[in-house]
Design an enzyme around this catalytic site. Structure first.
Site, PDB file in Angstrom:
ATOM      1  N   GLN A 220       2.150   6.418   7.789  1.00 49.52           N
ATOM      2  CA  GLN A 220       1.217   5.385   7.344  1.00 49.52           C
ATOM      3  C   GLN A 220       0.096   5.117   8.344  1.00 49.52           C
ATOM      4  O   GLN A 220       0.323   5.067   9.559  1.00 49.52           O
ATOM      5  CB  GLN A 220       2.001   4.092   7.069  1.00 49.52           C
ATOM      6  CG  GLN A 220       3.028   4.297   5.979  1.00 49.52           C
ATOM      7  CD  GLN A 220       3.798   3.052   5.613  1.00 49.52           C
ATOM      8  OE1 GLN A 220       4.978   3.150   5.310  1.00 49.52           O
ATOM      9  NE2 GLN A 220       3.167   1.889   5.606  1.00 49.52           N
TER      10      GLN A 220
ATOM     11  N   HIS B 174      -2.402   6.742   3.563  1.00 49.37           N
ATOM     12  CA  HIS B 174      -0.957   6.917   3.774  1.00 49.37           C
ATOM     13  C   HIS B 174      -0.506   8.245   3.164  1.00 49.37           C
ATOM     14  O   HIS B 174      -0.780   8.530   1.987  1.00 49.37           O
ATOM     15  CB  HIS B 174      -0.175   5.797   3.085  1.00 49.37           C
ATOM     16  CG  HIS B 174      -0.316   4.451   3.734  1.00 49.37           C
ATOM     17  ND1 HIS B 174      -0.956   4.237   4.934  1.00 49.37           N
ATOM     18  CD2 HIS B 174       0.135   3.226   3.336  1.00 49.37           C
ATOM     19  CE1 HIS B 174      -0.903   2.950   5.243  1.00 49.37           C
ATOM     20  NE2 HIS B 174      -0.255   2.312   4.286  1.00 49.37           N
TER      21      HIS B 174
ATOM     22  N   CYS C 172       0.811  -1.225   0.000  1.00 49.69           N
ATOM     23  CA  CYS C 172       0.000   0.000   0.000  1.00 49.69           C
ATOM     24  C   CYS C 172       0.849   1.281   0.000  1.00 49.69           C
ATOM     25  O   CYS C 172       0.387   2.332  -0.437  1.00 49.69           O
ATOM     26  CB  CYS C 172      -0.943  -0.007   1.192  1.00 49.69           C
ATOM     27  SG  CYS C 172      -0.179  -0.537   2.726  1.00 49.69           S
TER      28      CYS C 172
HETATM   29  N1  NAP Z   1      -4.191  -3.307   5.265  1.00 53.98           N
HETATM   30  C1  NAP Z   1      -3.653  -2.762   4.197  1.00 53.98           C
HETATM   31  O1  NAP Z   1      -3.686  -1.527   3.989  1.00 53.98           O
HETATM   32  C2  NAP Z   1      -2.983  -3.631   3.168  1.00 53.98           C
HETATM   33  C3  NAP Z   1      -2.621  -3.054   1.951  1.00 53.98           C
HETATM   34  C4  NAP Z   1      -1.996  -3.853   0.978  1.00 53.98           C
HETATM   35  C5  NAP Z   1      -1.799  -5.179   1.226  1.00 53.98           C
HETATM   36  N2  NAP Z   1      -2.158  -5.725   2.417  1.00 53.98           N
HETATM   37  C6  NAP Z   1      -1.946  -7.180   2.605  1.00 53.98           C
HETATM   38  O2  NAP Z   1      -3.231  -7.801   2.548  1.00 53.98           O
HETATM   39  C7  NAP Z   1      -3.250  -8.954   3.406  1.00 53.98           C
HETATM   40  C8  NAP Z   1      -4.401  -8.826   4.402  1.00 53.98           C
HETATM   41  O3  NAP Z   1      -4.184  -7.688   5.216  1.00 53.98           O
HETATM   42  P1  NAP Z   1      -5.269  -7.155   6.263  1.00 53.98           P
HETATM   43  O4  NAP Z   1      -4.722  -5.866   6.734  1.00 53.98           O
HETATM   44  O5  NAP Z   1      -6.643  -7.209   5.671  1.00 53.98           O
HETATM   45  O6  NAP Z   1      -5.175  -8.301   7.426  1.00 53.98           O
HETATM   46  P2  NAP Z   1      -6.235  -8.661   8.594  1.00 53.98           P
HETATM   47  O7  NAP Z   1      -7.119  -7.512   8.875  1.00 53.98           O
HETATM   48  O8  NAP Z   1      -5.405  -9.226   9.697  1.00 53.98           O
HETATM   49  O9  NAP Z   1      -7.123  -9.856   7.947  1.00 53.98           O
HETATM   50  C9  NAP Z   1      -6.615 -11.152   7.711  1.00 53.98           C
HETATM   51  C10 NAP Z   1      -7.665 -12.031   7.039  1.00 53.98           C
HETATM   52  O10 NAP Z   1      -7.104 -13.319   6.743  1.00 53.98           O
HETATM   53  C11 NAP Z   1      -7.869 -14.364   7.374  1.00 53.98           C
HETATM   54  N3  NAP Z   1      -6.972 -15.439   7.798  1.00 53.98           N
HETATM   55  C12 NAP Z   1      -6.067 -15.417   8.817  1.00 53.98           C
HETATM   56  N4  NAP Z   1      -5.400 -16.602   8.897  1.00 53.98           N
HETATM   57  C13 NAP Z   1      -5.921 -17.398   7.918  1.00 53.98           C
HETATM   58  C14 NAP Z   1      -5.672 -18.731   7.498  1.00 53.98           C
HETATM   59  N5  NAP Z   1      -4.765 -19.506   8.103  1.00 53.98           N
HETATM   60  N6  NAP Z   1      -6.389 -19.215   6.450  1.00 53.98           N
HETATM   61  C15 NAP Z   1      -7.325 -18.461   5.810  1.00 53.98           C
HETATM   62  N7  NAP Z   1      -7.616 -17.192   6.179  1.00 53.98           N
HETATM   63  C16 NAP Z   1      -6.909 -16.659   7.211  1.00 53.98           C
HETATM   64  C17 NAP Z   1      -8.569 -13.668   8.532  1.00 53.98           C
HETATM   65  O11 NAP Z   1      -9.737 -14.414   8.895  1.00 53.98           O
HETATM   66  P3  NAP Z   1     -10.378 -14.416  10.402  1.00 53.98           P
HETATM   67  O12 NAP Z   1     -11.239 -13.194  10.511  1.00 53.98           O
HETATM   68  O13 NAP Z   1     -11.167 -15.666  10.437  1.00 53.98           O
HETATM   69  O14 NAP Z   1      -9.211 -14.400  11.364  1.00 53.98           O
HETATM   70  C18 NAP Z   1      -8.899 -12.307   7.899  1.00 53.98           C
HETATM   71  O15 NAP Z   1     -10.026 -12.441   7.054  1.00 53.98           O
HETATM   72  C19 NAP Z   1      -1.861  -9.020   4.067  1.00 53.98           C
HETATM   73  O16 NAP Z   1      -1.056  -9.911   3.345  1.00 53.98           O
HETATM   74  C20 NAP Z   1      -1.360  -7.586   3.942  1.00 53.98           C
HETATM   75  O17 NAP Z   1       0.056  -7.527   3.937  1.00 53.98           O
HETATM   76  C21 NAP Z   1      -2.750  -4.993   3.388  1.00 53.98           C
END
Ligand code: NAP
Length: 357
Positions: free
Chosen positions: A177, A243, A150
């Protein structure tokens, strides 16, 4: 023609909720599968997701049952394309399993971004890198396309027209950020209120390596990095979404702040020419007030309605006399919309427009 059925991996998380929100009433895609961790499997989406967006959860999706992140369950629900917002450590294997099972994967995770045959795409910046998909598809059956971190997205969008017109020798960036960039449980409130954290694990390395791949070329079946020097310092601040980045450049050819502002404001690319549903009319909005962009005021910039949060907002473009041909400016980019779900949906729209899916 019917809509393409899609699945969302990590649908309950910070990015996953953005997908759910942005895919409601999408003209080309219909959500057929919502997936999350084992703890959520079998629950209705409204029970599994701790919804934090200000728009109501879409009714149809609220009643859907969460499925496992396996190709069998995703394909069983009828999806042919999956958006992946999984934690990176889970994503590596799961995304590859999906591609090997013939699914089309568009990922926000870092797991495969730097793989030599996987394109890392911001549609306005390096649409042509999607050509790398063909070789992957022959090998795997399906394929993986990734979107960048991001922090890299807004930076790369703002640099693209400057690189094209003046060339880039050096890029330095200092970031502020938002909390949603760390996921729901990323930063405890006790650690961030009345505070900032001057360290985000692996972020500075990702900004440099991803930027060079995105601003580089894809020729003869290979990615070639851009040649400018890149340095980043990344910091977490007490802002919910959006950000902000202070950018310092050395261009190859001298440019005035007015010339840089003009080339950014005039910038348009394939998604705009193709009039894709989530493409902002202007990928870069240049503001001339001395105190903009600001996260609260500018993070949802972009038109039409479906592209809100997709524009990169740039302000304070001025000379930097400490650098040769120096220019500096401030940018703002919405991290979970343009920086994740929105960019991935725009990639999927490109795949459809190009006839790849
Ligand atoms: N946040 C940002 O701004 C952003 C921007 C670009 C990229 N990203 C990337 O996008 C990804 C997600 O980020 P996020 O911020 O949305 O994370 P998050 O809020 O922690 O959400 C994680 C998600 O993954 C699920 N999950 C966790 N462990 C799992 C498993 N073993 N098998 C299947 N599903 C699983 C969780 O489900 P439960 O609810 O059941 O735990 C939840 O739906 C990351 O790789 C991050 O680096 C994030």
């Amino acid at each position: 023609m019917g809509k393409i059925k899609v699945g969302i991996l990590g649908s309950t998380g910070s990015v996953g909720q953005r997908y759910v929100n942005m895919l409601r009433d999408h003209p080309w895609f219909e959500v057929a599968a919502l997936s999350a961790s084992e703890a959520s499997v079998g629950k209705k989406y409204r029970e599994a997701a701790k919804w934090v967006l200000d728009k109501e959860m879409p009714e149809g999706m609220a009643e859907m049952r969460i499925v496992r992140a396996t190709p069998t369950e995703i394909k069983g629900a009828g999806a042919e394309l999956v958006f992946s917002a999984l934690p990176s450590e889970v994503a590596k294997r799961t995304e590859m399993d999906m591609a090997e099972a013939g699914l089309f994967v568009v990922a926000d995770t870092s797991a495969h971004r730097m793989d030599p045959d996987v394109p890392l795409v911001i549609p306005e910046v390096n649409f042509g890198h999607l050509d790398a998909i063909e070789a992957q598809r022959k090998k795997l059956g399906g394929f993986i396309v990734t979107g960048p971190n991001c922090t890299t997205i807004g930076l790369a969008v703002s640099l693209k027209p400057v690189q094209a017109e003046f060339g880039l020798r050096r890029v330095l960036v200092s970031t502020m950020q938002a909390l949603s960039g760390a996921g729901f449980f990323g930063v405890p409130s006790m650690a961030i209120i009345d505070n900032l954290i001057p360290y985000i694990k692996n972020e500075e390395e990702k900004v440099a390596s991803e930027l060079l791949k995105i601003l580089g070329s894809f020729r003869g079946g290979h990615f070639e990095n851009a040649s400018m020097k890149v340095g980043a310092s990344c910091h977490r601040v007490c802002v919910l979404d959006g950000h902000t980045e202070a950018v310092f450049l050395e261009t190859e050819k001298a440019a005035t702040p007015d010339e840089v502002a003009r080339c950014m404001a005039d910038f348009a690319s394939e998604p705009q020419r193709l009039r894709l549903p989530s493409a902002p009319e202007r990928p870069i909005i240049v503001r001339d007030e001395p105190d903009r962009p600001q996260p609260r005021l500018d993070r949802l910039s972009g038109a039409p309605e479906r592209a809100k949060g997709m524009a990169t907002v740039v302000g304070r473009i001025r000379r930097e006399s400490a650098l040769d041909n120096g220019i500096k400016y401030v940018l703002l980019s919405h991290n979970t919309i343009r920086g994740a779900a929105g960019n991935a949906i725009l990639i999927a729209e490109c795949l459809k427009a190009k006839g790849i899916i």
